[in-house]
Design an enzyme around this catalytic site. Structure first.
Site, PDB file in Angstrom:
ATOM      1  NE  ARG A 250      -3.916   1.961   0.414  1.00 30.95           N
ATOM      2  CZ  ARG A 250      -5.210   2.681   0.088  1.00 30.95           C
ATOM      3  NH1 ARG A 250      -5.296   1.847  -1.434  1.00 30.95           N
ATOM      4  NH2 ARG A 250      -5.962   2.282   0.306  1.00 30.95           N
TER       5      ARG A 250
ATOM      6  CB  THR B 245      -9.146  -0.530  -8.062  1.00 35.04           C
ATOM      7  OG1 THR B 245      -9.535   0.798  -6.958  1.00 35.04           O
ATOM      8  CG2 THR B 245      -9.069  -1.671  -7.417  1.00 35.04           C
TER       9      THR B 245
ATOM     10  CB  THR C 101      -6.182   0.762  -6.599  1.00 35.50           C
ATOM     11  OG1 THR C 101      -6.907   2.076  -6.377  1.00 35.50           O
ATOM     12  CG2 THR C 101      -5.160   0.827  -5.272  1.00 35.50           C
ATOM     13  CB  VAL C 102      -3.372   4.256  -9.409  1.00 39.32           C
ATOM     14  CG1 VAL C 102      -2.004   3.868 -10.069  1.00 39.32           C
ATOM     15  CG2 VAL C 102      -4.583   4.200 -10.300  1.00 39.32           C
TER      16      VAL C 102
ATOM     17  CB  SER D  86      -6.944  -0.376   1.188  1.00 37.19           C
ATOM     18  OG  SER D  86      -7.594  -0.374  -0.010  1.00 37.19           O
ATOM     19  CB  SER D  87     -12.642  -0.602   0.524  1.00 33.40           C
ATOM     20  OG  SER D  87     -12.805   0.632   0.889  1.00 33.40           O
TER      21      SER D  87
ATOM     22  N   GLY E 102     -13.474  -1.381  -6.992  1.00 35.81           N
ATOM     23  CA  GLY E 102     -15.107  -0.504  -6.842  1.00 35.81           C
ATOM     24  C   GLY E 102     -14.676  -0.303  -5.701  1.00 35.81           C
ATOM     25  N   GLY E 103     -13.913   0.823  -5.114  1.00 36.64           N
ATOM     26  CA  GLY E 103     -13.746   1.517  -3.905  1.00 36.64           C
ATOM     27  C   GLY E 103     -14.718   1.273  -2.850  1.00 36.64           C
TER      28      GLY E 103
HETATM   29  N1  GLY Z   1      -8.031   2.991  -3.250  1.00 33.93           N
HETATM   30  C1  GLY Z   1      -8.969   2.585  -3.021  1.00 33.93           C
HETATM   31  C2  GLY Z   1      -9.212   1.758  -2.096  1.00 33.93           C
HETATM   32  O1  GLY Z   1      -7.736   0.923  -1.804  1.00 33.93           O
HETATM   33  O2  GLY Z   1      -9.843   1.166  -1.408  1.00 33.93           O
END
Ligand code: GLY
Length: 578
Positions: free
Chosen positions: A116, A389, A407-408, A460-461, A480-481
């Site tokens: 991360r 993502t 993800t970015v 993060s999710s 998907g956030g």
């Molecule tokens: N950037 C989205 C996440 O890491 O949840």
């Protein structure tokens, strides 16, 4: 470190004594481990063939190529992730970060790789505020101030060193080749560039890379990325030093600072990818291995499954089933907002959140026939998350498994390319609670636990997960956030219900995240009678357009058959068995 709200402290103390009796194991890094034995069946059998599902066919094929050259699932994961950095830059890349759950077949070792992004040491919260104290969405989401120190290169190097079979050069070779020789961008990348054109135009290196003729690439045109090829070659040749020190580091810091950012060479040199103990939750005879903090995903999934363990969902009609699942989601997201952050900075009551006793208490508060208004659960609006993502899933011929979510952050990250590197930087700083209790781009709220600090990783999710059962195993995840968590949860439930990889990836979805107090629903999830029944129970249903894209690989041990499915919502994805 932070302290928990007092009304919950007494509850956590009461639970602590029960937990000591229950004997929950806590790993050295403070991450609880449900102390369940590795499922023996995961070590006794090998599939003899391999499967990969990713969001882009070039990435899936890169992974299969590396497997064909003698690589294992972990080498293939490096090939898929690095190729996605080239062909799907709108979603992930070496300017971003990833989280992965790996399962090593020979000894059943499960590990979480935390690659991360981290805040630079000079992070200044005021930079993300307007003069009136409201959140400044521009600095949080665009340009160099929105970017955390990337974690993906260090994560790939770590995986190659500790888990791979091939040299890093070999696993990165397909990505380097595609970046040098070029490829035809799919419609999703072309649309993402067009969508973000105004912001990309703010940075000369972003224009040079993505808008070479003043507009996004046209269909069928070959597109090359020589700067990123060079950066990947430096990583291949020098490992961490190829990105975090020397030529690339100097270019990154120079570009970021020239554009108003605050990175230093020390921020890059001190970045480390970390191995952490995954969260393990046992549910209906399955062992689910999932993401610990700094992801909130595994904690939420475990909390939801622990609540649902007290109901027999299989005997319920759809209305009742959806009701209990949504109520469990609501409660888990409330805790997500309050407690979770980077475990190296924040003390979290994970024993409590992951305890079946805690879930029992939460379950008692669910009425059988009525929605609980979120405002009745002590405590905070959401945007439609964009397409960003990416997740891929791999099982190799020996039964090694990799679930990787990368993800970015938002579509095309910060839109800022650091000149001379080909690296599109992330905009992950928005995943911090930059302004306490003000929603981020996903409508998620946060508190002190997720406040930005130098070196800290933003919550993060991302929820890469492996579900191991006596006869069937699945490797699963999704972008998907905030909806990553609930989409993966629903995928796990559908797998345990016996669905195939294709059915799981295609299944219609719904989501609740405590606030806003509404059930977001994909068109076609509920028939009119079900929608009406849920509305009568007190639910507000709201249609949402963007879902997915889930990539799932399953292994049926009885038939020794592998299956790979890429989300049908995404035509350029590919799930393939080799
Ligand atoms: N950037 C989205 C996440 O890491 O949840």
């Amino acid at each position: 470190m932070r302290f928990f709200p007092t009304w919950r402290l007494s509850l956590s103390h009461a639970l602590l004594s029960m937990l000591l009796v229950a004997g929950t194991a806590v790993a050295a890094d403070g991450t609880p481990n449900a102390a369940s034995p590795v499922h023996p069946s995961s070590m006794q059998q090998r599939p003899g063939h391999a499967a990969i599902a990713s969001a882009n066919f070039l990435a899936t094929n890169a992974g299969l190529e590396v497997l064909a050259h003698g690589g294992n699932a972990f080498d293939a994961a490096i090939a898929v992730a690095s190729t996605l950095s080239v062909v799907e830059p709108e979603s992930s890349g070496i300017g971003g970060g990833f989280m992965a759950v790996l399962h090593r077949a020979k000894d059943g070792h499960d590990v979480f790789i935390d690659a991360r992004e981290a805040a630079p040491a000079a992070v200044d919260r005021k930079a993300y505020l307007n003069a009136d104290g409201s959140p400044n969405r521009d600095t949080a989401l665009k340009g160099p101030l929105s970017a955390g120190i990337p974690g993906e290169p260090a994560g790939l190097v770590l995986i190659a060193k500790r888990y791979g079979r091939l040299p890093l050069q070999q696993s990165l070779a397909p990505a380097i080749r595609i970046a040098r020789d070029g490829f035809k961008p799919d419609s999703r990348l072309r649309n993402a560039i067009a969508e973000e054109q105004k912001d990309l135009q703010r940075w000369p290196a972003s224009v040079a890379k993505y808008l070479p003729n003043g507009k996004s690439p046209v269909e069928g045109a070959i597109w090359r990325d020589p700067d990123q090829a060079r950066t990947l070659e430096l990583i291949a040749a020098h490992g961490d030093d190829g990105f975090y020190r020397g030529e690339t580091a100097n270019k990154l810091v120079t570009a970021v600072r020239a554009a108003g950012g605050n990175w230093t060479l020390a921020d890059l040199a001190s970045y480390k990818a970390k191995e952490r103990t995954p969260i393990i939750v046992n549910y209906r005879g399955y062992r689910i291995v999932t993401a610990p903090p700094p992801s909130s995903g595994g904690v939420a999934i475990a909390e939801i499954l622990n609540i649902l363990a007290g109901f027999d969902l299989s005997k319920m009609d759809q209305v009742q089933r959806v009701h209990y699942i949504v109520e469990a989601m609501r409660r888990a997201f409330r805790d997500h907002n309050d407690y979770l952050g980077d475990p190296d900075f924040v003390k979290m009551p994970l024993d409590m959140l992951l305890s079946p006793f805690y879930a029992d208490g939460l379950r008692q508060g669910i009425l059988p026939d009525k929605a609980t208004p979120s405002s009745m659960l002590p405590r905070a609006e959401a945007a439609e998350p964009g397409m960003h993502t990416t997740h891929f899933s791999i099982i190799d011929a020996d039964g090694n498994m990799a679930a990787v979510t990368s993800t970015v952050n938002y579509t095309m990250g910060s839109t800022f390319v650091a000149e001379g590197t080909g690296v599109l930087l992330n905009d992950e700083m928005d995943d911090f609670a930059l302004v306490p209790n003000k929603p981020n781009v996903y409508g998620l709220l946060g508190s002190a636990a997720n406040a930005p600090e130098g070196g800290k990783r933003m919550l993060s999710s991302m929820s890469p997960s492996i579900v191991i059962g006596a006869d069937r195993t699945a490797v699963i995840g999704s972008p998907g956030g905030s909806t990553i968590i609930t989409q993966v949860l629903e995928g796990i439930l559908h797998f345990i219900d016996g669905e195939s990889a294709q059915q799981i990836a295609a299944h219609k979805r719904f989501h609740h995240q405590y606030m806003p107090d509404e059930v977001m629903v994909e068109q076609g999830t509920f028939d009119p009678v079900t929608s009406e029944a849920l509305t009568k129970m007190g639910y507000t249903l709201k249609q949402r357009e963007s879902w997915g894209f889930m990539n799932v690989v399953t292994w049926d041990r009885k038939t020794n058959k592998l299956d790979a499915a890429s989300d049908p919502r995404r035509p350029s994805g590919l799930g393939k068995v080799q």
